[in-house]
Write an enzyme that holds these catalytic residues in place. Structure first.
Site, PDB file in Angstrom:
ATOM      1  N   GLU A   1       8.725  -5.003 -50.429  1.00 49.42           N
ATOM      2  CA  GLU A   1       8.708  -4.030 -51.544  1.00 49.42           C
ATOM      3  C   GLU A   1       9.940  -4.175 -52.433  1.00 49.42           C
ATOM      4  O   GLU A   1      10.732  -3.229 -52.567  1.00 49.42           O
ATOM      5  CB  GLU A   1       8.699  -2.594 -50.983  1.00 49.42           C
TER       6      GLU A   1
ATOM      7  N   CYS B   1      28.940  15.644 -72.733  1.00 45.30           N
ATOM      8  CA  CYS B   1      30.167  16.442 -72.641  1.00 45.30           C
ATOM      9  C   CYS B   1      30.614  16.603 -71.189  1.00 45.30           C
ATOM     10  O   CYS B   1      30.715  17.693 -70.651  1.00 45.30           O
ATOM     11  CB  CYS B   1      30.000  17.794 -73.332  1.00 45.30           C
TER      12      CYS B   1
HETATM   13  N1  LLP Z   1      10.819   0.595 -50.819  1.00 46.76           N
HETATM   14  C1  LLP Z   1      11.247   1.852 -50.624  1.00 46.76           C
HETATM   15  C2  LLP Z   1      10.577   2.688 -49.628  1.00 46.76           C
HETATM   16  C3  LLP Z   1      12.337   2.348 -51.367  1.00 46.76           C
HETATM   17  O1  LLP Z   1      12.765   3.592 -51.153  1.00 46.76           O
HETATM   18  C4  LLP Z   1      12.969   1.521 -52.317  1.00 46.76           C
HETATM   19  C5  LLP Z   1      14.099   2.010 -53.113  1.00 46.76           C
HETATM   20  C6  LLP Z   1      12.471   0.219 -52.501  1.00 46.76           C
HETATM   21  C7  LLP Z   1      11.401  -0.209 -51.726  1.00 46.76           C
HETATM   22  C8  LLP Z   1      13.060  -0.736 -53.495  1.00 46.76           C
HETATM   23  O2  LLP Z   1      14.371  -1.063 -53.213  1.00 46.76           O
HETATM   24  P1  LLP Z   1      15.109  -2.201 -54.090  1.00 46.76           P
HETATM   25  O3  LLP Z   1      14.428  -3.529 -53.815  1.00 46.76           O
HETATM   26  O4  LLP Z   1      14.996  -1.818 -55.490  1.00 46.76           O
HETATM   27  O5  LLP Z   1      16.506  -2.166 -53.598  1.00 46.76           O
HETATM   28  N2  LLP Z   1      18.778   4.453 -57.797  1.00 46.76           N
HETATM   29  C9  LLP Z   1      19.466   3.549 -56.901  1.00 46.76           C
HETATM   30  C10 LLP Z   1      18.513   2.812 -55.993  1.00 46.76           C
HETATM   31  C11 LLP Z   1      17.586   3.713 -55.205  1.00 46.76           C
HETATM   32  C12 LLP Z   1      16.621   2.958 -54.353  1.00 46.76           C
HETATM   33  C13 LLP Z   1      15.548   3.835 -53.817  1.00 46.76           C
HETATM   34  N3  LLP Z   1      14.571   3.189 -52.990  1.00 46.76           N
HETATM   35  C14 LLP Z   1      20.343   2.593 -57.722  1.00 46.76           C
HETATM   36  O6  LLP Z   1      20.359   2.700 -58.947  1.00 46.76           O
HETATM   37  O7  LLP Z   1      21.050   1.773 -57.163  1.00 46.76           O
END
Ligand code: LLP
Length: 450
Positions: free
Chosen positions: A304, A375
């Site tokens: 994923e 702000c």
């Molecule tokens: N699968 C699940 C169950 C997840 O919760 C997430 C991300 C992914 C896959 C994808 O993960 P990735 O490959 O993108 O690392 N807002 C934060 C990141 C939050 C990630 C949440 N879950 C940031 O800006 O670093």
């Protein structure tokens, strides 16, 4: 007059690699940054700023890289794009057209993915806090559900029974492993809110096995995000394979093993290194293959990825409103943490360039902090960066903003969210218009007594 003490900054934090290494969809001509062969100055003039610009070919190339890397180890692999990273339906359509599935975390993401053309059997409805309506939607669309607790198992079973259907499920395992990333995005720790501890998972499967309207067919895990080491992924695969063996002994036949996402990207160009997609596949898939071979099974392997698929496809263009020399030097731009939250929320480092004057050597310039219009003192997009002589009217590009960029934007301070463009081979499309003052008002209602 009191003397102003300019520049009290930690010089170790300053990175100024020049010229900055950029991925192949970027180029520089006459000092102007181009994305997909289009000058970004032209895009900013035509569509205004702040503005997210995504190169579709980059996402396609990275998807192909994933498929190639995974299938060179094992034929039954599927990429479920993590829709939360960038939920624009055009991005989902790009990936759907290539055959991707999606990890969806809400009813909204499920419906966007379906509208984009992703087949229900290629979706997994994840999440630790789903409602009855979420469960009903999954059952209605024939989408598999990743369960996060035994409580959720019983609730989903009841919903499926009421609807006269059966639903296929997985459980999310909490592998209790150390995850080297920002604590707010480490999800595989024993103390995390996500998943069921490995020591409770067999009993959860047994209960699912006995439930009337639920069929356990998968296992799911996601240890966290922005992970730049491979060992945690290998360790996660080993924990999952141990459980898969035990489930096999219990007579539970799995159709899929979902390793989650989490592979990080090198936000500091020329300084940080991220493992390649091929190295990620090499660290994880053979661990699974060995267990599958021993047990004589061949479930699909799902992953994923979010960030590693879409992050570097996108830049955020923001215009310089003013430059100030006070106790420090500030560049005030029109994007803030309502546009890009990551620096404020995780102290995240995002690379910035002066997109209309790329030929300025930052090392010949001064140290600036790039600050937004919100702000709050924490509204800093990039702290203490060495940059050339920036002036009002210049165009700054914040790099690597395709993941968790627009997706986390807000209307804070009464500012509508910005526009998004998709470019491909010289063509430009507006894939989300800028929000207006009318948009801000559109969901508000007047109480009868006002
Ligand atoms: N699968 C699940 C169950 C997840 O919760 C997430 C991300 C992914 C896959 C994808 O993960 P990735 O490959 O993108 O690392 N807002 C934060 C990141 C939050 C990630 C949440 N879950 C940031 O800006 O670093």
């Amino acid at each position: 007059m009191a003397e102003i003490n300019v520049q009290e900054v930690d010089m170790d934090t300053i990175q100024a690699v020049y010229p900055l290494p950029l991925p192949p969809h970027f180029s520089e001509k006459n000092g102007i940054l181009h994305i997909g062969n289009i000058p970004v100055t032209k895009l900013a003039e035509e569509f205004g700023t702040p503005l997210y610009v995504t190169d579709e070919t980059r996402i396609e190339a990275l998807y192909h890289e994933y498929i190639h890397a995974l299938s060179s180890h094992y034929p039954n692999c599927r990429v479920l794009y993590a829709a939360k990273a960038n939920g624009n339906i055009s991005i989902l359509r790009t990936l759907a057209a290539l055959g991707a599935g999606a990890d969806v975390f809400s009813a909204g993401e499920l419906m966007l993915a379906r509208d984009a053309g992703i087949r229900p059997e290629h979706l997994l409805f994840n999440g630790s806090s789903k409602t009855k309506e979420d469960h009903q939607l999954a059952v209605l669309h024939g989408v598999r559900v990743s369960l996060d607790s035994e409580d959720e198992l019983y609730q989903l079973n009841r919903v499926a029974e009421e609807m006269g259907k059966t639903v296929e499920v997985s459980f999310r395992v909490n592998p209790a492993i150390h995850v080297p990333t920002h604590p707010k995005i480490a999800t595989g720790l024993a103390t995390s809110k996500f998943g069921i501890p490995a020591e409770q998972i067999l009993s959860a499967y047994q209960k699912a096995h006995e439930a009337s309207h639920v069929i356990p067919v998968g296992i799911h895990c996601h240890i966290g995000s922005q992970i730049l080491e491979l060992e945690p992924f290998a360790e996660e695969a080993r924990v999952l394979m141990d459980i898969v063996s035990k489930l096999h002994d219990m007579g539970i036949k799995l159709k899929f093993v979902d390793l989650g996402g989490g592979l990080g990207v090198a936000y500091r160009h020329g300084v940080e290194q991220a493992p390649s997609i091929a190295a990620y596949a090499q660290a994880t898939i053979p661990v699974c293959k060995e267990t599958f071979k021993r047990l004589g099974i061949s479930p699909e392997i799902w992953i994923e990825p979010g960030r590693s698929l879409v992050c570097d496809s996108t830049i955020l263009l923001t215009r310089v409103n003013s430059v100030k020399h006070a106790h420090k030097r500030f560049i005030n731009v029109d994007a803030g943490f309502h546009t890009l939250l990551r620096p404020a929320m995780y102290d995240a480092y995002q690379e910035v360039v002066v997109a209309n004057r790329m030929d300025m050597d930052p090392n010949a310039g001064e140290v600036y902090s790039i600050t937004g219009p919100i702000c709050e003192s924490g509204d800093i997009l990039a702290a203490d960066r060495r940059m050339g002589a920036v002036q009002a009217g210049d165009l700054i590009a914040v790099l690597d903003t395709g993941a968790y960029g627009y997706a986390m934007a807000s209307q804070y301070n009464g500012r509508g969210r910005c526009a998004e463009l998709l470019v491909k081979d010289g063509a430009v499309a507006l894939i989300r218009r800028r929000e207006s003052i009318e948009d801000l008002l559109s969901t508000m209602r007047r109480p009868i007594w006002q």
